[in-house]
Each structure stands twice: as structure tokens, then as C-alpha cells.
Motif scaffolding. Structure first.
Motif, PDB file in Angstrom:
ATOM      1  N   SER A 250     -25.817  -3.713  85.566  1.00  0.00           N
ATOM      2  CA  SER A 250     -26.746  -4.545  86.320  1.00  0.00           C
ATOM      3  C   SER A 250     -28.112  -3.862  86.390  1.00  0.00           C
ATOM      4  O   SER A 250     -29.149  -4.495  86.211  1.00  0.00           O
ATOM      5  N   ALA A 254     -31.370  -5.510  84.615  1.00  0.00           N
ATOM      6  CA  ALA A 254     -32.444  -6.002  85.489  1.00  0.00           C
ATOM      7  C   ALA A 254     -33.802  -5.564  84.935  1.00  0.00           C
ATOM      8  O   ALA A 254     -34.809  -6.229  85.168  1.00  0.00           O
ATOM      9  N   ARG A 260     -34.129 -12.889  84.035  1.00  0.00           N
ATOM     10  CA  ARG A 260     -34.909 -13.222  85.225  1.00  0.00           C
ATOM     11  C   ARG A 260     -34.310 -12.571  86.466  1.00  0.00           C
ATOM     12  O   ARG A 260     -35.001 -12.068  87.323  1.00  0.00           O
ATOM     13  N   SER A 261     -32.982 -12.654  86.577  1.00  0.00           N
ATOM     14  CA  SER A 261     -32.330 -12.001  87.707  1.00  0.00           C
ATOM     15  C   SER A 261     -30.889 -11.688  87.329  1.00  0.00           C
ATOM     16  O   SER A 261     -30.299 -12.370  86.494  1.00  0.00           O
ATOM     17  N   GLU A 263     -26.993 -10.647  88.918  1.00  0.00           N
ATOM     18  CA  GLU A 263     -26.257 -10.785  90.174  1.00  0.00           C
ATOM     19  C   GLU A 263     -24.823 -10.328  89.917  1.00  0.00           C
ATOM     20  O   GLU A 263     -24.211 -10.728  88.928  1.00  0.00           O
ATOM     21  N   SER A 273     -29.492 -14.794  85.012  1.00  0.00           N
ATOM     22  CA  SER A 273     -30.315 -15.977  84.729  1.00  0.00           C
ATOM     23  C   SER A 273     -31.292 -15.636  83.626  1.00  0.00           C
ATOM     24  O   SER A 273     -31.992 -14.625  83.723  1.00  0.00           O
TER      25      SER A 273
END
Ligand SMILES: Nc1ncnc2c1ncn2[C@@H]1O[C@H](COP(=O)(O)OP(=O)(O)OP(=O)(O)O)[C@@H](O)[C@H]1O
Ligand SMILES: [Mg+2]
Lengths: 320, 254
Positions: A250, A254, A260-261, A263, A273
Motif C-alpha cells: 500500500s 500510494a 489515485r488512492s 485502501e 482507484s
């Protein structure tokens, strides 16, 4: 080619004291360009048929205005009729008449002379693959054959605009794709096609542009691709071996430009995303490899028109 | 001009449809033929009051009345066909074309006239051996009268069908309309049997006049005033009914 502003229609239902007003179409603004297949997507009772019937001069609007192929719907109905073809949701062929006879009659009702009407009927039968059944009574046709007759009837006078109400409802997949090809062929001949559907895949695959209608008004309008992009972008789900690795992944991802994001999901996966899935996926894979993280699964999820509908109305089109 | 052309077009189409199901024409005359065989002999004593001394005389009085009943009764039921076509979407398809709205109705009504002409022909031919005799000019005038009656009754039926738009209601209304109209015109039972007040009431029924005119024609009295009177009256009825239903039609289907 078609432009409507504030088009409205309501119906009185019920008897005497218990009357209720149904706003079938409540202030519709639409613009359809020449030569496109425009789809009207919506659940049952959304007002699709009512809109089409108004535009086809069959129902007088309660308010608003519309211009079709340059003719004003309120004041130039005869001119509108000359320029349009309309194919009703339930079709409209007589049982004891053959397709050829129906086609000749339809052409004659449009004021075309007898000889010309006959040669047009022959051409239409050929174009819609109906020659084989041309001299059989319409009663004996299959659903798909009947639908092709309906469409042939609607275009016999070579209209500029064709209104098609649920062209493929109730047809098997093969007949549907066959009919889609026919509709695309009409577009290639320069016809503007305005169709209604409650099939997501039909709106997606066939239409150049769509409007999503619900409760008598449009909730979204655009190309299928743009509509889908407008709600969420695309989602890539990445699965790794355990939660610890996921946290590290992650962090790595990121920092990527295409993401974009990111999670973390409960099942240890990662939900990312992205804007465009096809190009993001190889970049993600490369970034993870560079960081020495082993990838277990990777999956791309594109939003569907149903996701669009859900986002705009809070309901799913599949359920309604 | 366009209306005429369109009417001809619609007429041809319905003629074609009629030719596809000839059974309905034949079934339409089944009842009158049964009446011819069974009812007329029963009525002979009653018809004696109208000057029928023999069976032949009885038929000459009975058959014209029955033809009027056929034109009136048959015409009043054509609304069902219109309702069926309205719900099948065929008319809706026609409405999106520039075809004349009046023609859509007039073409059908003319088809109904043809149906009647054929049916009346069957009955007249069947009655010949029973002693019915009519000269060609009288027969032609009789056909004019029958055509006008059918035009009128069919238009009334179309008008009612458009008003109620429900086949069940239409059926009941038509029954309730046809019975008194037929009884009060002496088509099946001679009015001579009726009490005076009923005869006076019948004077107000235009179809009663049509029956009188028809009987004069079959009796060979071409010059009888009842002939031109009944034709004029029926022409007026047909025109009124046609205007009424055509306007209703044009308005409801635009
Ligand atoms: N003649 C009418 N009288 C009363 N209400 C009507 C009439 N026609 C349509 N409605 C109502 O208007 C609303 C819109 O109907 P419409 O037929 O336009 O929906 P639709 O989008 O075509 O639905 P479907 O996908 O089922 O064909 C519905 O609630 C319907 O019940
Ligand atoms: Mg519909």
C-alpha cells in the motif's frame, strides 16, 4: 436532429373521486445529434414510451417544446410525420397479412406510388433478411422475424429520424445481435436513431450516447464510457500473501502516479482507484516487483452503467 | 383528392383482409337464412294484415325487412373490429404516417358496405326460389338504400366504440340499441300488429321509413314517394353518423 425543452406529460389515473396524477414525463431536456444512436435507458415506468409517443406525434405534450428534423412538434405535425419512423414497443402488424403486403401498404400510406412501393418492399425484405418469409402471414413469424418486419415498416419511407421502443425486448441473444447490426447499418446510412431500452448491455454496446431516465426525468447523459468514468474511475484489486505485505504494498503503490488512492481491505487485499485500468495495471505490477513484493492476484473492475444508475438514483437498475 | 386516394387505399386493405376470412361473411348471413326458412312461414298469418295472401307475398314483405335488419344489425357490430385493430397497434402505425385520418375510418366503412352487399346478394338469391321477384332498377335502388343504412349503422358503431373503448361495454350498448331499433322498424315483426302508440313511436325511427321504402321497391312500386323519402332520410343519417364518428376518430387518434 432532435431537441426538446421542458417536455412534460401527466396522466390522470383512477376513477372519479380517487383520481391521481402520474407525471409520466416531467420536464425533459434532450439533444440528439444527426447520425447517432441515442439510447434512452430506464426502468419500467420511467417514461420512455411516453416520451417516444410524444415525439412521434401520438400523444400531445402537456407542456414544453420539441424540434425534430427542423419541424416544430406543436405546430408542424405533418412535417414531423414525414421525417420520422416510429416502431412501437409491441409492434403493430396484422395477423392475416404478409410482410410484403404490410410493407407495400405502409409505403403507400406515406404517399409513395404503387410501383415504387412494391420495389421498396422488395428492397426492404432483402435488407432485413426477410425474403424467405415475405409471403407468409405475419401470424406465423417468430419474435425476431416479427421485430425485423416492424423495423422494416418503420424505415420504408427512409425517414431522417427513427424512434425505436425497446427494439430487442424478449429476443434471444442471437436475434438481438442481429438486430443491433441492422440498427448500426441504418446509422451508417445517415439515419438518426432514438431508441429506448432497459438492457444495460444494449445501451452500452449499441448506443453512441445515452440518457438515463428515472421517474420522468433524466438523471445522467453522455457516452456510455464517459458516464461510467464519471462516477468512480476504474478499480484494481491486488491480493498479496499476508497483511504485513499488504501494508507495505500500500505504501509503495500510494506513491505511484497512476494510483489515485489505495485502501486496505479486511481480507488483506488492496483496493486501488485508478483512472485507466489497462495502463495502470502493468505499472502497478512493475512497482511491486521493484519493491520485491510478490503478487498473488490482480483484478480490474470497470464500473457498469448499473453502477452509474446506482450512483445517481440510489437504486440498482437490475432490481427495479 | 388525397383523402379520396387514401380512402381507396384503406378500403383495398380491408377488402384484402375480408377476402382472407370469407367465413365471417358467410356466418353473418347464417342467422338471416335460418329466419328466412323458419320465421317467415310462421309469420304468414300476421303478414296477411299487410296484404299477403300467399307464401310468395309473405316473402316479398319479409325479405326487404330482413335486409334492413341485416344492414342495421351487421353494421352496428363492426366497432369490435376497430377496437381490435386499435389494441393491436396497426392503427397506431398508420397514425404516424401522413395518411388522412378520415380515410382510415371511411375506408373501413366502405368495406362494411361491401360485406353487406355480398350478404344481401346471398339472401336475395336464396329467396328467389321462394317467390321473391325484383326488377333490376328496383334492386339497384334497394342496394343504394342498403349501402346508406350500413354506412350509417357502421359509423354509429365506430363512434360508440371510440367513446367507450371497451369491447364488453360496446357489446351491451349495441345490443340495447339494436333491439328497439329493429322492433320499432317492423323489420322482423310487422308493425301492423303493434298498438297504435307503438306505431306512432316507430314514425320517429328513421329505419322504420327505410323498411317501408324497401318494401315498396320489392313490390315494384319504384315511383312510390316512400322510396325517395327513405333514400333521402338514410343519406342524411349516414352523413350525420359519418361526420360524428370521423370527428371522434380524428380527435381520439389525431
Ligand atoms: N395512458 C396512460 N394512462 C395513465 N398512466 C399512464 C398512461 N401511459 C403511461 N402511464 C404511466 O406513465 C408512466 C410512464 O409510462 P411509460 O409507458 O412511458 O414507461 P416506460 O418507461 O415506457 O416503461 P416500460 O419500460 O415498462 O415500457 C407509468 O407510471 C405509467 O403507468
Ligand atoms: Mg415502454
Amino acid at each position: 436532429m432532435i431537441e426538446t425543452r421542458g417536455l412534460r406529460k401527466s396522466f390522470q389515473t383512477g376513477r372519479r373521486r380517487k383520481t391521481a396524477t402520474v407525471d409520466a414525463v416531467a420536464g425533459l431536456d434532450l439533444t440528439v445529434a444527426k447520425g447517432e444512436i441515442f439510447g434512452f435507458l430506464g426502468p419500467n415506468g420511467a417514461g420512455k414510451t411516453t416520451t417516444l409517443r410524444m415525439l412521434a406525434t401520438l400523444v400531445r405534450p402537456d407542456g414544453g417544446e420539441a424540434v425534430i428534423a427542423g419541424a416544430d412538434l406543436r405546430t408542424q405535425q405533418a412535417e414531423v410525420r414525414r421525417n420520422i419512423g416510429y416502431i412501437a414497443q409491441d409492434g403493430g402488424t396484422a395477423d392475416d397479412v404478409t410482410a410484403r403486403e404490410e410493407l407495400v401498404m405502409q409505403a403507400r400510406m406515406h404517399g409513395i406510388g404503387k410501383a415504387e412501393a412494391q420495389s421498396r418492399a422488395v428492397a426492404a425484405l432483402d435488407a432485413f433478411d426477410l425474403t424467405e418469409y415475405a409471403d407468409r402471414n405475419c401470424r406465423t413469424y417468430s419474435g425476431g422475424q416479427r421485430r425485423r418486419v416492424d423495423i422494416a415498416l418503420g424505415v420504408i419511407h427512409r425517414p431522417k429520424v427513427l424512434f425505436l421502443d425497446e427494439p430487442t425486448s424478449g429476443l434471444d441473444p442471437q436475434s438481438r445481435s442481429h438486430l443491433w447490426d441492422e440498427i448500426r447499418r441504418l446509422r451508417s446510412e445517415g439515419m438518426t436513431v432514438f431508441l429506448t431500452t432497459h438492457y444495460l448491455d444494449e445501451a452500452d454496446a449499441l448506443c453512441d450516447r445515452i440518457a438515463i431516465i428515472d421517474g420522468g426525468g433524466t438523471v445522467a447523459e453522455g457516452t456510455p464510457a464517459a458516464l461510467k468514468r464519471s462516477i468512480a474511475g476504474e478499480v484494481v484489486t491486488v491480493g498479496v500473501t499476508d497483511a504485513e505485505v499488504a501494508a507495505k504494498a500500500s505504501e509503495v503503490l500510494a506513491g505511484q502516479e497512476c494510483v489515485r488512492s489505495a485502501e486496505l481491505r479486511e481480507d488483506g487485499g488492496l483496493r486501488l482507484s485508478v483512472d485507466v485500468g489497462e495502463t495502470a495495471m502493468p505499472q502497478i505490477m512493475r512497482a511491486l516487483a521493484d519493491a520485491g513484493i510478490e503478487l498473488a492476484t490482480i483484478e480490474l473492475h470497470r464500473p457498469t452503467l448499473d453502477d452509474v444508475f446506482l450512483a445517481k438514483t440510489g437504486r440498482s437498475l437490475r432490481e427495479s | 383528392m388525397k383523402t379520396l386516394r387514401d380512402t381507396w387505399l384503406v378500403f383495398q386493405r380491408h377488402l384484402l383482409l375480408m377476402a382472407r376470412s370469407p367465413l365471417s361473411i358467410v356466418l353473418g348471413v347464417a342467422q338471416p337464412v335460418v329466419y328466412l326458412a323458419l320465421f317467415a312461414p310462421l309469420l304468414k298469418p300476421a303478414l296477411a294484415s299487410m296484404g299477403a295472401g300467399s307464401m310468395t307475398d309473405a316473402y316479398r314483405i319479409y325479405v326487404p325487412g330482413m335486409l334492413v335488419a341485416l344492414a342495421l344489425g351487421g353494421g352496428l357490430y363492426v366497432g369490435f373490429g376497430l377496437l381490435a385493430e386499435l389494441s393491436s397497434g396497426v392503427i397506431e402505425r398508420a397514425r404516424v404516417t401522413p395518411v388522412s385520418r378520415v380515410a382510415l375510418l371511411l375506408g373501413r366503412a366502405l368495406r362494411d358496405v361491401v360485406t353487406l352487399v355480398i350478404q344481401a346478394g346471398i339472401i336475395i338469391v336464396l329467396s328467389m326460389p321462394l317467390g321473391l321477384f325484383v326488377r333490376i332498377p328496383d334492386l339497384l335502388l334497394a342496394y343504394v338504400l342498403l349501402a346508406l343504412i350500413t354506412l350509417g349503422s357502421a359509423s354509429i358503431s365506430y363512434g360508440i366504440a371510440l367513446k367507450v373503448s371497451d369491447p364488453t361495454v360496446l357489446g351491451q350498448l349495441v345490443n340495447n340499441l339494436a333491439q328497439p331499433l329493429m322492433l320499432l322498424s317492423g323489420t322482423l315483426l310487422p308493425l301492423a300488429l303493434a298498438p297504435l302508440w307503438l306505431q306512432r313511436a316507430a314514425d320517429w325511427n328513421p329505419f322504420s321509413w327505410a323498411v317501408v321504402g324497401m318494401r315498396e321497391l320489392f313490390a315494384g312500386h319504384t315511383g312510390d314517394p316512400a322510396v325517395w323519402q327513405s333514400i333521402t332520410l338514410m343519406a342524411a343519417v349516414a352523413l350525420l353518423a359519418l361526420t360524428w364518428s370521423a370527428r371522434l376518430f380524428a380527435r381520439s387518434v389525431r
